[in-house]
Design a protein around this motif. Structure first.
Motif, mmCIF file in Angstrom:
data_model
loop_
_atom_site.group_PDB
_atom_site.id
_atom_site.type_symbol
_atom_site.label_atom_id
_atom_site.label_comp_id
_atom_site.label_asym_id
_atom_site.label_seq_id
_atom_site.Cartn_x
_atom_site.Cartn_y
_atom_site.Cartn_z
ATOM 1 N N GLN A 170 0.822 -1.210 0.000
ATOM 2 C CA GLN A 170 0.000 0.000 0.000
ATOM 3 C C GLN A 170 0.855 1.259 0.000
ATOM 4 O O GLN A 170 0.565 2.226 -0.712
ATOM 5 C CB GLN A 170 -0.938 -0.005 1.217
ATOM 6 N N TYR A 192 2.350 1.499 -3.658
ATOM 7 C CA TYR A 192 1.466 1.820 -4.786
ATOM 8 C C TYR A 192 0.404 2.867 -4.454
ATOM 9 O O TYR A 192 -0.392 3.237 -5.319
ATOM 10 C CB TYR A 192 0.790 0.546 -5.298
ATOM 11 N N LYS A 193 0.382 3.322 -3.198
ATOM 12 C CA LYS A 193 -0.551 4.390 -2.787
ATOM 13 C C LYS A 193 -2.003 4.016 -3.076
ATOM 14 O O LYS A 193 -2.802 4.835 -3.511
ATOM 15 C CB LYS A 193 -0.217 5.721 -3.485
ATOM 16 N N GLU A 194 -2.335 2.756 -2.854
ATOM 17 C CA GLU A 194 -3.714 2.306 -2.995
ATOM 18 C C GLU A 194 -3.933 1.127 -2.051
ATOM 19 O O GLU A 194 -2.976 0.472 -1.632
ATOM 20 C CB GLU A 194 -4.019 1.881 -4.428
ATOM 21 N N ARG A 195 -5.180 0.871 -1.722
ATOM 22 C CA ARG A 195 -5.466 -0.195 -0.777
ATOM 23 C C ARG A 195 -5.210 -1.561 -1.412
ATOM 24 O O ARG A 195 -5.665 -1.845 -2.518
ATOM 25 C CB ARG A 195 -6.915 -0.109 -0.302
#
Length: 671
Positions: free
Chosen positions: A426, A429-432
């Motif tokens: 996370q 990639y800056k996403e859940r």
């Protein structure tokens, strides 16, 4: 048109282009139609519909055109479109000009191509390959079906399973009964329970004609399997390639076209010129070391690397008939050398191979260039996966801090390791990233993990001992940057780095379990080996105060020192609280104190002036560093001070406690 299956044993056999076996020359018309469709789509990617006339202009022969015409006039292709737009008479009259869906035609021809190949090939691998390419769906049997009633497809898949299991064992003695049973022998009972179909298995064994418990060499068992069921031994070469391809390809990730070409064309050896191509071998060495799963028979292979074993398996089994034995030995030696030197695989390495071979082997259908999913993107970006024995897992990506955590073989979406890995992804990639997805990626990465010599096991005790040292050093707080002094740890201005004197660490080493025989330098070198090392660096000649507490009469309170820089974040991750505490001067004692000389009366010990000074100073616990500074004021060298301390400790007059020195004379056991 009659396209129903005929007796499989009554027809000629085929290889990739024409029929093989004993009767060569029979062309597969359906494969020819597919080739023409490929050509049309390559020339015009946007094409949607084609006519018989279009196919003729593209080079389709008369026999193949008859097949397509029959499909059109019998409404056996693109049926809904034909029914809605044409009458039966119109179709017969205008069959050459009616444009039908190119995809509908392709799907119908692929079905017939599969039937044709299945009927005409006595190469078992070719049949197995066709089933894989058409993604033959696996279905559990609904009842205890006999082996004789198995479909041809199911029998092929069963044989392929046992042949590959046998070939993996090479020349080892094996028994068929010990191999894992293929899923195709299981059925779904009425109570929704899955059961093993022993009736079908026994029928298979009877037809095979061997005792399943009898030991036999793996290769020999594979030969019996293909021969007994009417296939050629040429089938085995394809299965060897299937095994190698599966072990080279990382889990849940496509094999890059460049590796495909180098390994299977092959480009690491020029057969015509009998020349080894080192550039290609270097690429393979890197790929095998960091991405391949490796080869093993499942038996203990002491001192052998399973990835080098995979390369040797590939060369001998796939190219043993085209590469001389002496050349094979030379290829293996060079590969081992390149393997030892290999760095993680990177795409630019392939350019050297293209220059050396004049082949263009890099293209866009590559997981490194155009990943098809987030999973493949992550798997391609991971350069290195290391298992340090059973202790730690390390996952390295270029340009960022590696993921390094204690390893546990028991993994689930809720396990600590998976949760931490999901958090790592996370942040990357800056996403859940759901734990289930993280587990899927982690499982795939573990398939290619390298077992690294377990020096980390030794470092576990080093890390534990260093943690104990730091806990003791910061227990009473640390100094702020403005009050930095040589005798106590202090923070930098940003409070992200803790400066600790080498002498402070050295004074704590004696008595720490697991650090016996360690010097400060050896300890720091060991800690730097940890991927998540606590050591940020070293600062030499840093101006600091001589001591936390200085006599007001001190004219020059400043000196310089060498300090190790320890990451505060690392300390906090270990549960060590780093708290700034400003020192305060204590009121001097009013109680009359005895002089050391008075306490030593009757002991019969003659002490030097330096030893008496040390005894006076160590009424309260003191660091060795403080005593060295005290000795300098008395114009005594560091060596003289350490020798004096050693003698006092030998006499039992001074003892080390928690890294600090304190005199024992006049000090009761409860004080």
């Amino acid at each position: 048109m009659d396209m129903e299956n005929k007796n499989i044993k009554s027809l000629p056999s085929t290889d990739t282009a024409v029929s093989g076996g004993s009767n060569r020359g029979l062309i597969n018309p359906f494969k020819e139609i597919l080739k023409v469709l490929d050509k049309i789509e390559a020339e015009n990617p946007s094409v949607v519909r084609v006519s018989l006339q279009d196919l003729k202009e593209a080079g389709l022969g008369p026999m193949e055109r008859v097949i397509v015409r029959t499909l059109i006039t019998t409404f056996d292709v693109d049926r809904e479109y034909l029914i809605e737009n044409f009458t039966e008479d119109e179709i017969k009259e205008r069959a050459d000009e009616i444009k039908i869906s190119i995809q509908a035609l392709r799907r119908r021809i692929e079905e017939e191509n599969l039937k044709w190949e299945m009927e005409h090939s006595n190469n078992l691998y070719e049949r197995y390959k066709l089933l894989k390419e058409t993604k033959e769906e696996f279905e559990l049997l609904r009842s205890k079906v006999k082996w004789a009633d198995f479909s041809e497809s199911r029998k092929i898949l069963v044989l392929a399973h046992y042949i590959m299991e046998a070939l993996k064992q090479d020349t080892n003695m094996v028994a068929l009964a010990n191999f894992p049973k293929p899923d195709h022998f299981y059925y779904l009972e009425k109570g929704r329970r899955i059961r093993f179909n022993d009736v079908a298995f026994e029928g298979f064994i009877r037809e095979l004609g061997i005792d399943p418990e009898e030991p036999i060499r793996g290769e020999e068992l594979a030969v019996i399997l293909v021969r007994r069921f009417g296939y050629t031994e040429e089938s085995l070469r394809g299965f060897y390639e299937e095994i190698v391809r599966d072990l080279i390809k990382p889990s849940q990730m496509r094999l890059p076209p460049c590796i495909e070409a180098i390994a299977f064309r092959p480009l690491f050896y020029d057969v015509k010129r009998s020349r080894i191509i080192d550039e290609a071998l270097r690429v393979l060495a890197s790929w095998f070391k960091y991405y391949a799963k490796g080869y093993s028979t499942g038996r203990i292979q002491i001192g052998k690397d399973k990835r080098i074993m995979l390369f040797e398996f590939m060369v001998t089994k796939l190219y043993g008939d085209v590469i001389d034995v002496t050349e094979q030995a030379e290829i293996l030696q060079r590969f081992k050398k390149f393997y030892e030197e290999a760095k993680p695989f990177k795409c630019p390495m392939v350019q050297e191979v293209e220059r050396a071979t004049s082949f263009k082997i890099c293209n866009l259908k590559c997981p490194f260039i155009t990943p098809t999913s987030r999973v493949e993107e992550v798997l391609a970006s991971v350069e290195e996966v290391n298992l340090y024995g059973a202790d730690y897992l390390e996952i390295k990506l270029e340009g960022i801090e590696p993921f390094f955590e204690q390893y546990s073989p028991s993994l689930s979406p809720r396990s600590k390791l998976v949760q931490k890995f999901a958090g790592f992804l996370q942040s990357l990639y800056k996403e859940r990233i759901e734990p289930e997805k993280a587990l899927e990626i982690l499982d795939a990465l573990l398939d290619r993990a390298r077992i690294v010599q377990n020096y980390v096991s030794e470092l576990v005790s080093v890390k534990s001992g260093f943690k104990e040292i730091m806990e003791a050093l910061v227990e009473d707080g640390v100094l702020p940057w403005e009050l930095r002094a040589k005798d106590k740890p202090f923070l930098d201005k940003a409070e992200k780095v803790l400066f600790v004197s080498s002498r402070l660490i050295a004074s704590m080493l004696p008595g720490i379990e697991g650090l016996e025989g360690y010097t400060t330098s050896k300890l720091i070198r060991a800690l730097k080996k940890l991927p998540n090392s606590p050591v940020a660096g070293r600062r030499e000649g840093l101006p600091v105060r001589k001591s936390t507490y200085l006599d007001s009469s001190e004219k020059n309170p400043w000196t310089t020192g060498d300090f190790w820089m320890i990451r505060v974040k690392w300390l906090e991750e270990q549960g060590i609280k780093v708290e700034v505490k400003t020192p305060t001067l204590e009121e001097p004692r009013t109680e009359e104190q005895k002089k050391p000389e008075e306490e030593l009366k009757g002991l019969g010990v003659n002490l030097t002036s330096l030893e008496k000074l040390i005894l006076t100073a160590t009424e309260e616990p003191r660091d060795l560093t403080e005593l060295i500074e005290l000795g300098k004021k008395a114009k005594k060298s560091e060596e003289e001070v350490t020798e004096a301390v050693a003698r006092l400790m030998h006499l039992g007059l001074v003892e080390m406690n928690g890294g600090k020195l304190q005199r024992t004379v006049g000090v009761g056991p409860n004080e």
